[in-house]
Design an enzyme around this catalytic site. Structure first.
Site, mmCIF file in Angstrom:
data_model
loop_
_atom_site.group_PDB
_atom_site.id
_atom_site.type_symbol
_atom_site.label_atom_id
_atom_site.label_comp_id
_atom_site.label_asym_id
_atom_site.label_seq_id
_atom_site.Cartn_x
_atom_site.Cartn_y
_atom_site.Cartn_z
ATOM 1 N N LYS A 114 0.961 -1.196 -0.027
ATOM 2 C CA LYS A 114 0.192 -0.019 -0.129
ATOM 3 C C LYS A 114 1.066 1.290 0.156
ATOM 4 O O LYS A 114 0.400 1.970 -0.522
ATOM 5 C CB LYS A 114 -1.049 -0.140 1.150
ATOM 6 C CG LYS A 114 -1.993 -1.254 1.335
ATOM 7 C CD LYS A 114 -3.332 -0.770 0.588
ATOM 8 C CE LYS A 114 -4.069 -1.797 0.168
ATOM 9 N NZ LYS A 114 -5.423 -1.911 0.422
ATOM 10 N N LYS A 196 -3.234 -10.555 -6.784
ATOM 11 C CA LYS A 196 -4.488 -10.735 -6.379
ATOM 12 C C LYS A 196 -5.395 -9.919 -6.737
ATOM 13 O O LYS A 196 -5.106 -8.640 -7.005
ATOM 14 C CB LYS A 196 -4.419 -10.862 -4.609
ATOM 15 C CG LYS A 196 -4.664 -9.921 -3.982
ATOM 16 C CD LYS A 196 -5.195 -9.846 -2.413
ATOM 17 C CE LYS A 196 -5.462 -8.469 -1.793
ATOM 18 N NZ LYS A 196 -6.392 -8.412 -0.737
ATOM 19 N N LYS A 199 -10.292 -5.110 -4.627
ATOM 20 C CA LYS A 199 -11.375 -4.201 -4.942
ATOM 21 C C LYS A 199 -10.985 -2.824 -5.195
ATOM 22 O O LYS A 199 -11.609 -1.948 -5.601
ATOM 23 C CB LYS A 199 -12.607 -4.297 -3.838
ATOM 24 C CG LYS A 199 -11.795 -3.949 -2.617
ATOM 25 C CD LYS A 199 -13.241 -3.906 -1.690
ATOM 26 C CE LYS A 199 -13.429 -4.889 -0.309
ATOM 27 N NZ LYS A 199 -12.062 -4.160 0.360
HETATM 28 P P1 ATP Z 1 -8.251 -3.497 -0.793
HETATM 29 O O1 ATP Z 1 -8.077 -3.410 -2.329
HETATM 30 O O2 ATP Z 1 -8.954 -2.213 -0.472
HETATM 31 O O3 ATP Z 1 -6.948 -3.718 -0.063
HETATM 32 P P2 ATP Z 1 -9.266 -6.209 -0.591
HETATM 33 O O4 ATP Z 1 -10.092 -6.343 -1.779
HETATM 34 O O5 ATP Z 1 -7.920 -6.855 -0.562
HETATM 35 O O6 ATP Z 1 -9.342 -4.697 -0.330
HETATM 36 P P3 ATP Z 1 -10.196 -6.505 2.138
HETATM 37 O O7 ATP Z 1 -11.214 -5.749 2.619
HETATM 38 O O8 ATP Z 1 -8.851 -6.113 2.628
HETATM 39 O O9 ATP Z 1 -10.205 -6.524 0.677
HETATM 40 O O10 ATP Z 1 -10.401 -7.948 2.425
HETATM 41 C C1 ATP Z 1 -11.549 -8.656 2.928
HETATM 42 C C2 ATP Z 1 -11.470 -10.105 2.958
HETATM 43 O O11 ATP Z 1 -11.274 -10.725 1.745
HETATM 44 C C3 ATP Z 1 -10.323 -10.472 3.573
HETATM 45 O O12 ATP Z 1 -10.446 -11.642 4.480
HETATM 46 C C4 ATP Z 1 -9.188 -10.888 2.582
HETATM 47 O O13 ATP Z 1 -8.446 -11.994 3.041
HETATM 48 C C5 ATP Z 1 -10.096 -11.450 1.391
HETATM 49 N N1 ATP Z 1 -9.443 -11.238 0.228
HETATM 50 C C6 ATP Z 1 -9.234 -10.013 -0.554
HETATM 51 N N2 ATP Z 1 -8.985 -10.306 -1.592
HETATM 52 C C7 ATP Z 1 -8.911 -11.631 -1.910
HETATM 53 C C8 ATP Z 1 -8.689 -12.191 -3.015
HETATM 54 N N3 ATP Z 1 -8.037 -11.756 -4.073
HETATM 55 N N4 ATP Z 1 -8.755 -13.651 -2.856
HETATM 56 C C9 ATP Z 1 -9.462 -14.152 -1.714
HETATM 57 N N5 ATP Z 1 -9.758 -13.543 -0.464
HETATM 58 C C10 ATP Z 1 -9.456 -12.240 -0.810
#
Ligand code: ATP
Ligand code: LTN
Length: 331
Positions: A114, A196, A199
């Site tokens: 980040k 990965k 969002k």
């Molecule tokens: P950001 O893009 O803002 O970092 P994010 O999409 O990574 O957000 P989070 O809110 O940080 O999502 O995560 C919410 C949950 O979703 C956590 O348990 C995280 O481990 C899971 N998660 C996030 N991205 C993935 C992915 N690509 N595959 C599986 N699990 C995920």
């Protein structure tokens, strides 16, 4: 009788919930809740570690809450609340900051990633983000934390902070365990399968939003980046196809081996279409429930208000215990 487990998890209102969030985390929440009592939070305080437009943050917080309910978490049996409504999270986070080492936080890969993404805003909150997450979990005597694999490092840190604190003051915190799915713990980006799915990715083609329409979902899968040898197999050297096989397996309930044999000898075009359809059809019931909750804002308000009231009472017990242990005077 088996002991009832306490389950805690959180999700940031940092964008529209993706298929990765769903498969890696949210989808498992109602299932894991069956083991006991689930406490789920839309972690808006974590989300302000990057800049947001206030109106967007408000809208995303509500829609994230609606997704949690649409996934099947029963608010009559579990708690679904907004993190900033429960002040003990911030209060315990401050205390835990004083039991967390600078070096430990500096090693967190999410912080490093980040910091690169937001080089103009490497604020102290981004750095201490994991101590707030530790507070979220430790406040409720949590047994299990259902998350995707990217949160494993943060969870390990939360455990270490708890063990360190208990080492000084006695058994205050329960040491939580992660609950990471065997398949789909890390869904990859559709446009760069070495990253990965996230969002907050600026490229909307990289992710599927779980409230997206069928046509758009199918279009995105059709243009998903893969290799060019047209052979459907699961392998480290084929991250794009392996990611699609994982998604297909989770959404249809078959194993990866079954998916591979189902598409044996078929081309990528046909396979991508099948994955798109499986995802669109699999998400449809969720999408309908989501629309329903979004049209019932009063109901959402009732759920998050009542849940926060209960979470305030529960978390205050642990916070008071911690404050007493470290020598704060009771008012
Ligand atoms: P950001 O893009 O803002 O970092 P994010 O999409 O990574 O957000 P989070 O809110 O940080 O999502 O995560 C919410 C949950 O979703 C956590 O348990 C995280 O481990 C899971 N998660 C996030 N991205 C993935 C992915 N690509 N595959 C599986 N699990 C995920
Ligand atoms: N840090 C997590 C979100 C999160 C969380 C939590 C997950 C905040 N608090 C407590 C599990 C338990 C993330 O970035 N995905």
């Amino acid at each position: 009788m088996e002991e009832q487990k306490i389950i805690f998890s959180g999700i940031q209102p940092s964008g529209t919930i993706t298929l990765g969030n769903y498969i890696g985390a949210v989808r498992n929440w109602p299932l894991v809740s069956e083991l006991g009592f689930g406490i789920f939070s839309v972690v808006d305080m974590h989300a302000i570690t990057v800049r947001n437009t206030p109106a967007d943050l408000r809208a995303r917080t509500l829609s994230t809450l609606a997704v949690i309910l649409a996934s099947g978490v029963d608010p009559e049996k579990n708690l679904v609340f907004i993190q900033s409504h429960v002040p003990a999270h911030a209060e315990l986070a401050w205390i835990l900051n004083c039991y967390t080492m600078f070096g430990e936080l500096g090693r967190m890969t999410q912080f490093k990633d980040k910091s690169k993404q937001h080089a103009d805003n490497i604020n102290a909150g981004l750095f201490t983000y994991p101590t707030l997450m530790a507070a979220d979990i430790l406040l409720y005597n949590t047994d299990l934390v259902p998350v995707g694999v990217d949160q494993k490092q943060h969870l390990e840190l939360a455990r270490n902070i708890a063990i360190r604190f208990n080492g000084i003051y006695g058994d205050v915190f329960k040491i939580p365990e992660g609950h990471i799915p065997q398949l789909g713990a890390k869904i990859m980006s559709l446009s760069s399968p070495d990253k990965k799915m996230s969002k907050s990715d600026p490229n909307p083609k990289s992710y599927i939003s779980i409230t997206e329409g069928k046509d758009s979902i199918i279009k995105k899968f059709k243009s998903a980046v893969t290799d060019s040898d047209n052979k459907i197999e699961f392998s480290d050297t084929k991250p794009g196809i392996s990611n699609l096989l994982t998604i297909y397996s989770v959404m249809t309930g078959c194993t990866v081996q079954e998916a591979v044999s189902r598409f044996d000898g078929r081309g990528y075009g046909e396979f991508k279409l099948a994955v798109g359809e499986a995802v669109a059809d699999g998400l449809e019931p969720l999408r309908q429930k989501y629309e329903y909750f979004m049209q019932n804002k009063d109901y959402l308000e009732k759920i998050y208000t009542e849940s926060a009231d209960k979470a305030c009472r529960l978390s205050y017990r642990m916070l008071s215990k911690v404050q007493k242990k470290i020598g704060f005077i009771k008012k």
